[in-house]
Design a protein around this motif. Structure first.
Motif, PDB file in Angstrom:
ATOM      1  N   VAL A  46      65.266  47.625  22.959  1.00 47.59           N
ATOM      2  CA  VAL A  46      66.628  47.796  23.474  1.00 47.59           C
ATOM      3  C   VAL A  46      66.880  46.908  24.685  1.00 47.59           C
ATOM      4  O   VAL A  46      67.930  46.259  24.788  1.00 47.59           O
ATOM      5  N   VAL A  47      65.924  46.839  25.625  1.00 47.02           N
ATOM      6  CA  VAL A  47      66.153  46.091  26.863  1.00 47.02           C
ATOM      7  C   VAL A  47      66.208  44.585  26.617  1.00 47.02           C
ATOM      8  O   VAL A  47      66.712  43.835  27.463  1.00 47.02           O
ATOM      9  N   SER A  48      65.733  44.135  25.471  1.00 45.67           N
ATOM     10  CA  SER A  48      65.769  42.704  25.157  1.00 45.67           C
ATOM     11  C   SER A  48      67.156  42.255  24.696  1.00 45.67           C
ATOM     12  O   SER A  48      67.387  41.056  24.494  1.00 45.67           O
ATOM     13  N   LYS A  49      68.093  43.211  24.527  1.00 47.70           N
ATOM     14  CA  LYS A  49      69.447  42.875  24.095  1.00 47.70           C
ATOM     15  C   LYS A  49      70.370  42.734  25.305  1.00 47.70           C
ATOM     16  O   LYS A  49      69.964  42.965  26.444  1.00 47.70           O
ATOM     17  N   ILE A 172      73.424  47.459  30.366  1.00 51.30           N
ATOM     18  CA  ILE A 172      74.806  47.604  30.838  1.00 51.30           C
ATOM     19  C   ILE A 172      74.973  46.982  32.223  1.00 51.30           C
ATOM     20  O   ILE A 172      76.004  46.381  32.537  1.00 51.30           O
ATOM     21  N   ALA A 173      73.934  47.093  33.058  1.00 50.27           N
ATOM     22  CA  ALA A 173      73.992  46.522  34.409  1.00 50.27           C
ATOM     23  C   ALA A 173      73.786  45.009  34.404  1.00 50.27           C
ATOM     24  O   ALA A 173      73.936  44.354  35.440  1.00 50.27           O
ATOM     25  N   GLY A 174      73.434  44.455  33.246  1.00 48.86           N
ATOM     26  CA  GLY A 174      73.238  43.013  33.149  1.00 48.86           C
ATOM     27  C   GLY A 174      71.926  42.530  33.721  1.00 48.86           C
ATOM     28  O   GLY A 174      71.778  41.346  34.044  1.00 48.86           O
ATOM     29  N   ILE A 175      70.950  43.425  33.842  1.00 46.52           N
ATOM     30  CA  ILE A 175      69.640  43.066  34.389  1.00 46.52           C
ATOM     31  C   ILE A 175      68.726  42.603  33.248  1.00 46.52           C
ATOM     32  O   ILE A 175      68.439  43.359  32.321  1.00 46.52           O
ATOM     33  N   LYS A 176      68.265  41.377  33.327  1.00 49.82           N
ATOM     34  CA  LYS A 176      67.392  40.811  32.297  1.00 49.82           C
ATOM     35  C   LYS A 176      65.945  40.814  32.789  1.00 49.82           C
ATOM     36  O   LYS A 176      65.640  40.292  33.855  1.00 49.82           O
ATOM     37  N   LEU A 177      65.071  41.396  32.012  1.00 46.26           N
ATOM     38  CA  LEU A 177      63.650  41.394  32.338  1.00 46.26           C
ATOM     39  C   LEU A 177      62.997  40.156  31.739  1.00 46.26           C
ATOM     40  O   LEU A 177      63.414  39.668  30.690  1.00 46.26           O
TER      41      LEU A 177
END
Length: 294
Positions: A46-49, A172-177
């Protein structure tokens, strides 16, 4: 992962359960998979999207609510007017609205899709909504008692649910790991898929079985949702259509059977029906895959 590999892993779990008499190793396996690996798998995917991607598959979230509503209302009305005071009515509702979206849904979705993120989002959203509902229903139809608030909080404390919420918040916050972090998380988390199948196989039993109950659960848990999605979502993008079709049509979840056992509500009949329906669903999607372009 293909169907042969899936069936082999389920069979391995069944054989291991016959050979290992102690329940502890399987409890440890369940904890490892549910609390660690599945949470990592969900978080990494999910976080990769990004937010644009989530908005592009908003139909998935809409169908979570639609399918729950259709299955819940249909099974409730059937139980109220046909089964009346039979405790099986409560078990039927629980089995009808709580599908096996992870242990079986993820591997089957992977037959049709390389990226099963829509299926993951369907699964985690569905679980967050359904767990408090089925816990309350099981308590209501049995001699136990449960608070809806406590059940909902328990669902939020489930690691995969927290992982999904954290990942959604970051997106949603636009934070990319960084990829060097996401890559290993997804790789390690993927181990949850084969281990989930092994654990599922270890739960198989046929202590009690009735054809009528098989048909009832099969109708409300599989047939009605499958037809609803197939007829209303065929024009959607393949990743949305197959994700929703698979997840909405899965047999009852192992956790649904565990909740019924906790409240002593027709658990033996439920696990028998769940096992048979699992085999039928695998066969259904093998056939569908053979006719699919994807």
């Amino acid at each position: 992962m293909n169907i042969v590999e899936m069936l082999a892993l389920i069979a391995l779990g069944y054989v291991l359960r016959k050979l290992v008499k102690s329940e502890k190793p399987f409890d440890y396996l369940r904890i490892l998979v549910n609390d660690v690996l599945l949470a990592l798998f969900i978080f990494g995917n999910v976080v990769s999207k990004d937010l644009a991607y989530l908005l592009s598959i908003k139909t998935v979230f809409i169908y979570v609510f639609l399918i729950i509503g259709v299955s819940l209302s249909a099974s409730y009305l059937y139980g109220r007017f046909k089964l009346k005071n039979d405790p099986w009515a409560g078990a039927l509702i629980v089995l009808s609205i709580y599908p096996n979206t992870a242990a079986l849904g993820f591997p089957i979705a992977s037959l049709f899709l390389d990226d099963i993120t829509p299926a993951i989002l369907y699964s985690t959203t569905n679980s967050m909504i359904v767990i408090p509902i089925v816990t309350f229903i099981a308590a209501h139809y049995s001699s136990g008692g449960a608070s809806v608030k406590e059940s909902f909080l328990k669902a939020l404390k489930f690691p995969p649910t927290l992982a999904n919420l954290l990942a959604l918040a970051l997106v949603i916050a636009g934070i990319k790991l960084p990829n060097w972090f996401i890559g290993p998380v997804k790789t390690i988390g993927w181990l949850s898929i084969p281990l989930l199948l092994i654990y599922f196989g270890s739960r198989i039993t046929l202590r009690s079985f009735e054809w009528r109950k098989l048909l009832e659960v099969g109708t409300f848990r599989i047939a009605i949702p499958f037809l609803f999605v197939f007829l209303t979502l065929r024009e959607a993008k393949p990743e949305v259509f197959y994700s929703v079709l698979v997840e909405a049509s899965m047999p009852p979840a192992i956790a649904a059977n565990a909740i019924l056992a906790q409240y002593r509500l027709k658990a033996d009949e439920a696990i028998s029906v769940t096992f048979i329906l699992t085999l039928l669903v695998i066969g259904l999607f093998v056939m569908l895959k053979s006719f699919s372009m994807y």
